[in-house]
Design an enzyme around this catalytic site. Structure first.
Site, PDB file in Angstrom:
ATOM      1  N   CYS A  65      50.183  41.992  39.869  1.00  0.00           N
ATOM      2  CA  CYS A  65      50.805  41.465  41.084  1.00  0.00           C
ATOM      3  C   CYS A  65      51.033  39.952  40.961  1.00  0.00           C
ATOM      4  O   CYS A  65      50.198  39.226  40.420  1.00  0.00           O
ATOM      5  CB  CYS A  65      49.919  41.771  42.287  1.00  0.00           C
ATOM      6  SG  CYS A  65      50.665  41.238  43.846  1.00  0.00           S
ATOM      7  N   CYS A  69      45.890  36.282  45.766  1.00  0.00           N
ATOM      8  CA  CYS A  69      44.812  36.584  46.719  1.00  0.00           C
ATOM      9  C   CYS A  69      43.458  36.535  45.983  1.00  0.00           C
ATOM     10  O   CYS A  69      43.242  37.296  45.023  1.00  0.00           O
ATOM     11  CB  CYS A  69      45.037  37.945  47.360  1.00  0.00           C
ATOM     12  SG  CYS A  69      46.728  38.117  47.997  1.00  0.00           S
ATOM     13  N   CYS A  72      41.329  39.635  44.876  1.00  0.00           N
ATOM     14  CA  CYS A  72      41.997  40.847  44.391  1.00  0.00           C
ATOM     15  C   CYS A  72      41.946  41.056  42.883  1.00  0.00           C
ATOM     16  O   CYS A  72      42.308  40.162  42.101  1.00  0.00           O
ATOM     17  CB  CYS A  72      43.449  40.848  44.869  1.00  0.00           C
ATOM     18  SG  CYS A  72      44.245  42.438  44.555  1.00  0.00           S
ATOM     19  N   CYS A 109      46.705  57.418  51.949  1.00  0.00           N
ATOM     20  CA  CYS A 109      47.253  56.062  51.933  1.00  0.00           C
ATOM     21  C   CYS A 109      47.627  55.641  50.513  1.00  0.00           C
ATOM     22  O   CYS A 109      46.782  55.625  49.616  1.00  0.00           O
ATOM     23  CB  CYS A 109      46.225  55.096  52.509  1.00  0.00           C
ATOM     24  SG  CYS A 109      46.837  53.407  52.540  1.00  0.00           S
ATOM     25  N   CYS A 140      50.217  56.964  55.056  1.00  0.00           N
ATOM     26  CA  CYS A 140      50.051  55.520  55.206  1.00  0.00           C
ATOM     27  C   CYS A 140      50.479  54.884  53.890  1.00  0.00           C
ATOM     28  O   CYS A 140      50.309  55.490  52.824  1.00  0.00           O
ATOM     29  CB  CYS A 140      48.578  55.205  55.493  1.00  0.00           C
ATOM     30  SG  CYS A 140      48.258  53.429  55.613  1.00  0.00           S
ATOM     31  N   CYS A 200      48.220  49.521  60.679  1.00  0.00           N
ATOM     32  CA  CYS A 200      46.838  49.452  60.201  1.00  0.00           C
ATOM     33  C   CYS A 200      46.660  48.022  59.715  1.00  0.00           C
ATOM     34  O   CYS A 200      47.313  47.610  58.744  1.00  0.00           O
ATOM     35  CB  CYS A 200      46.634  50.454  59.065  1.00  0.00           C
ATOM     36  SG  CYS A 200      45.041  50.266  58.231  1.00  0.00           S
ATOM     37  N   ARG A 272      37.799  50.865  61.029  1.00  0.00           N
ATOM     38  CA  ARG A 272      37.511  51.533  59.750  1.00  0.00           C
ATOM     39  C   ARG A 272      36.479  50.758  58.942  1.00  0.00           C
ATOM     40  O   ARG A 272      36.680  49.583  58.612  1.00  0.00           O
ATOM     41  CB  ARG A 272      38.814  51.660  58.942  1.00  0.00           C
ATOM     42  CG  ARG A 272      38.686  52.541  57.706  1.00  0.00           C
ATOM     43  CD  ARG A 272      40.047  52.691  56.996  1.00  0.00           C
ATOM     44  NE  ARG A 272      41.055  53.223  57.896  1.00  0.00           N
ATOM     45  CZ  ARG A 272      41.253  54.518  58.150  1.00  0.00           C
ATOM     46  NH1 ARG A 272      40.530  55.419  57.533  1.00  0.00           N
ATOM     47  NH2 ARG A 272      42.189  54.896  58.999  1.00  0.00           N
TER      48      ARG A 272
HETATM   49  N1  SAM Z   1      49.643  44.360  47.935  1.00  0.00           N
HETATM   50  C1  SAM Z   1      49.465  44.856  49.224  1.00  0.00           C
HETATM   51  C2  SAM Z   1      48.951  43.811  50.175  1.00  0.00           C
HETATM   52  O1  SAM Z   1      48.460  42.789  49.731  1.00  0.00           O
HETATM   53  O2  SAM Z   1      49.054  44.036  51.380  1.00  0.00           O
HETATM   54  C3  SAM Z   1      48.609  46.095  49.318  1.00  0.00           C
HETATM   55  C4  SAM Z   1      47.321  46.232  48.548  1.00  0.00           C
HETATM   56  S1  SAM Z   1      46.003  45.113  48.964  1.00  0.00           S
HETATM   57  C5  SAM Z   1      44.932  45.457  47.598  1.00  0.00           C
HETATM   58  C6  SAM Z   1      45.242  45.826  50.412  1.00  0.00           C
HETATM   59  C7  SAM Z   1      44.045  45.140  51.024  1.00  0.00           C
HETATM   60  O3  SAM Z   1      42.869  45.490  50.345  1.00  0.00           O
HETATM   61  C8  SAM Z   1      44.005  43.635  51.043  1.00  0.00           C
HETATM   62  O4  SAM Z   1      44.763  43.080  52.076  1.00  0.00           O
HETATM   63  C9  SAM Z   1      42.529  43.366  51.261  1.00  0.00           C
HETATM   64  O5  SAM Z   1      42.238  43.264  52.631  1.00  0.00           O
HETATM   65  C10 SAM Z   1      41.844  44.577  50.661  1.00  0.00           C
HETATM   66  N2  SAM Z   1      41.122  44.221  49.435  1.00  0.00           N
HETATM   67  C11 SAM Z   1      41.672  43.987  48.230  1.00  0.00           C
HETATM   68  N3  SAM Z   1      40.736  43.673  47.321  1.00  0.00           N
HETATM   69  C12 SAM Z   1      39.543  43.700  47.970  1.00  0.00           C
HETATM   70  C13 SAM Z   1      38.192  43.457  47.564  1.00  0.00           C
HETATM   71  N4  SAM Z   1      37.885  43.087  46.319  1.00  0.00           N
HETATM   72  N5  SAM Z   1      37.229  43.592  48.482  1.00  0.00           N
HETATM   73  C14 SAM Z   1      37.526  43.945  49.747  1.00  0.00           C
HETATM   74  N6  SAM Z   1      38.781  44.181  50.185  1.00  0.00           N
HETATM   75  C15 SAM Z   1      39.781  44.058  49.309  1.00  0.00           C
HETATM   76  C1  DTB Z   2      42.181  48.039  53.356  1.00  0.00           C
HETATM   77  O1  DTB Z   2      42.009  47.237  54.289  1.00  0.00           O
HETATM   78  N1  DTB Z   2      41.263  48.326  52.441  1.00  0.00           N
HETATM   79  C2  DTB Z   2      41.805  49.244  51.450  1.00  0.00           C
HETATM   80  C3  DTB Z   2      43.196  49.589  52.046  1.00  0.00           C
HETATM   81  N2  DTB Z   2      43.298  48.700  53.154  1.00  0.00           N
HETATM   82  C4  DTB Z   2      44.380  49.561  51.184  1.00  0.00           C
HETATM   83  C5  DTB Z   2      41.788  48.687  50.075  1.00  0.00           C
HETATM   84  C6  DTB Z   2      40.446  48.174  49.646  1.00  0.00           C
HETATM   85  C7  DTB Z   2      40.563  47.693  48.244  1.00  0.00           C
HETATM   86  C8  DTB Z   2      39.252  47.326  47.656  1.00  0.00           C
HETATM   87  C9  DTB Z   2      39.371  46.797  46.293  1.00  0.00           C
HETATM   88  C10 DTB Z   2      39.990  47.731  45.305  1.00  0.00           C
HETATM   89  O2  DTB Z   2      39.582  48.918  45.203  1.00  0.00           O
HETATM   90  O3  DTB Z   2      40.843  47.270  44.535  1.00  0.00           O
HETATM   91 FE1  SF4 Z   3      48.908  41.447  45.280  1.00  0.00          FE
HETATM   92 FE2  SF4 Z   3      46.326  41.994  45.583  1.00  0.00          FE
HETATM   93 FE3  SF4 Z   3      47.435  40.097  47.066  1.00  0.00          FE
HETATM   94 FE4  SF4 Z   3      48.106  42.669  47.508  1.00  0.00          FE
HETATM   95  S1  SF4 Z   3      46.079  41.756  47.810  1.00  0.00           S
HETATM   96  S2  SF4 Z   3      49.484  40.907  47.381  1.00  0.00           S
HETATM   97  S3  SF4 Z   3      47.965  43.469  45.411  1.00  0.00           S
HETATM   98  S4  SF4 Z   3      47.198  40.055  44.823  1.00  0.00           S
END
Ligand code: SAM
Ligand code: DTB
Ligand code: SF4
Length: 325
Positions: A65, A69, A72, A109, A140, A200, A272
């Protein structure tokens, strides 16, 4: 909801009372038992207190990506060792959705590690959504920021919910993400709503934010008009190779307080209990349900990190007398 009389009179409905950050902070500062008691009262006035909804996640496009963030695993610039995978084929997604349905999930989802979908990719995702919905599951998707017209395309495909998180308080957002702004996220949420898709939207705790920031996140969520139908509260899963790999974990009771404050501020939303469950004891999860959490991610993987396996959740539900909806 506008009353029939108000509708006939052509009046606009009264605006809901806005939550202030101070008002939510005051909830966090209640004695723990008082906070949980209030949350239970609100919970029981709006929901069956023993029912928990279950959604299963699938990462349909993994890693690489462009965004930064800080939490992530999927940001290209973080060296997390994650293997990139291009957009999955429809058949594979449908097969995973069928397994999720047969294990008892009611919503599926689909997540993609994009800043936002390209029009070509969106066509395949739309086909996935239609095929998953045809299995009788709620759908979703979480695909990043949407451009004009894309939310309508998703709605037409049969999308029930779009996940897009505010992640943290406006004041703290710049410490976690710099490649897009939180205003961009509000903009996508507006597009999703305008297309008639349910929202959501939640955030993450344990990223080094203060209690006031946690209250600030909840105030932003609760003041959305209308509030999100589903509010994921994620506990940071610290991923090696990300800037937050060494973030200090928050006190588990503070996590429970966050759930309780979310329940009180958003009485009619599904709250959730999201990422971080694998690291939680059954007792801590039970406290989260008592605080008003009434949905979980179900299945042994979130997007790229682990989640309790279905058997552990089944046993927990049985021990607590919870029913899946
Ligand atoms: N790229 C899209 C976005 O950023 O909306 C969708 C995927 S993103 C991984 C979805 C959500 O997962 C993020 O907004 C964040 O709140 C949660 N998330 C991602 N990595 C995480 C982590 N290591 N621990 C907890 N929550 C996480
Ligand atoms: C949300 O708030 N939590 C989910 C879903 N929306 C997409 C994702 C959590 C991701 C946790 C880190 C991972 O597994 O990469
Ligand atoms: Fe990309 Fe992860 Fe940020 Fe979603 S949360 S925009 S997958 S870097």
């Amino acid at each position: 909801m506008q009353t029939a009389a108000a509708q006939r009179a052509g009046e606009t409905p009264p605006r809901r009372k806005k939550w202030t950050v101070a008002g939510i902070l005051a909830l966090f500062e209640l004695p723990f038992n008082d906070l949980l008691y209030r949350a239970q009262q609100v919970h029981r006035a709006h929901f069956d207190a023993n029912s928990v909804q279950r959604s299963t996640l699938l990462s349909v496009k993994t890693g690489g990506c462009s965004e930064d963030c800080g939490y992530c695993s999927q940001a290209a610039r973080h060296h997390t060792g994650l293997e990139r995978e291009s957009l999955m084929e429809i058949d594979e997604v449908v097969a995973a959705a069928r397994v999720a349905r047969d294990k008892g999930a009611s919503r599926f989802c689909m997540g993609a590690a994009w800043r936002g979908p390209k029009d070509g990719d969106l066509e395949r995702v739309a086909a996935m959504i239609g095929a998953v919905k045809a299995l009788g599951l709620e759908t979703c998707a979480t695909l990043g920021m949407l451009k004009e017209g894309q939310a309508e395309q998703l709605k037409t495909a049969g999308l029930d919910y779009y996940n897009h998180n505010l992640d943290t308080a406006p004041e703290f957002y710049g410490n976690i993400v710099t490649s897009h702004s939180q205003a961009d996220r509000f903009d996508t949420l507006r597009k999703v709503r305008a297309a008639g898709i349910r929202v959501c939207c939640g955030g993450i705790v344990g990223m080094g934010e203060t209690r006031a920031d946690r209250a600030g996140l909840l105030a932003e969520l609760a003041n959305l008009e209308p509030p999100p139908e589903s509010v994921p509260i994620n506990n940071l899963v610290p991923v090696p190779g990300t800037p937050l790999e060494n973030a200090a974990p928050i006190d588990p009771f503070e996590f429970v307080r966050t759930i309780a404050a979310a329940r009180i501020a958003m009485p009619a939303s599904l709250v959730r209990l999201s990422a971080g469950r694998q690291q939680m004891s059954d007792e801590l999860q039970a406290l989260c349900f008592l605080a008003g959490a009434n949905s979980i991610f179900y299945g042994d993987k979130l997007l790229t990190t682990g989640n309790p396996e279905a058997g552990r959740d089944e046993r927990l539900f049985e021990r607590l007398g919870l029913t899946a909806v």
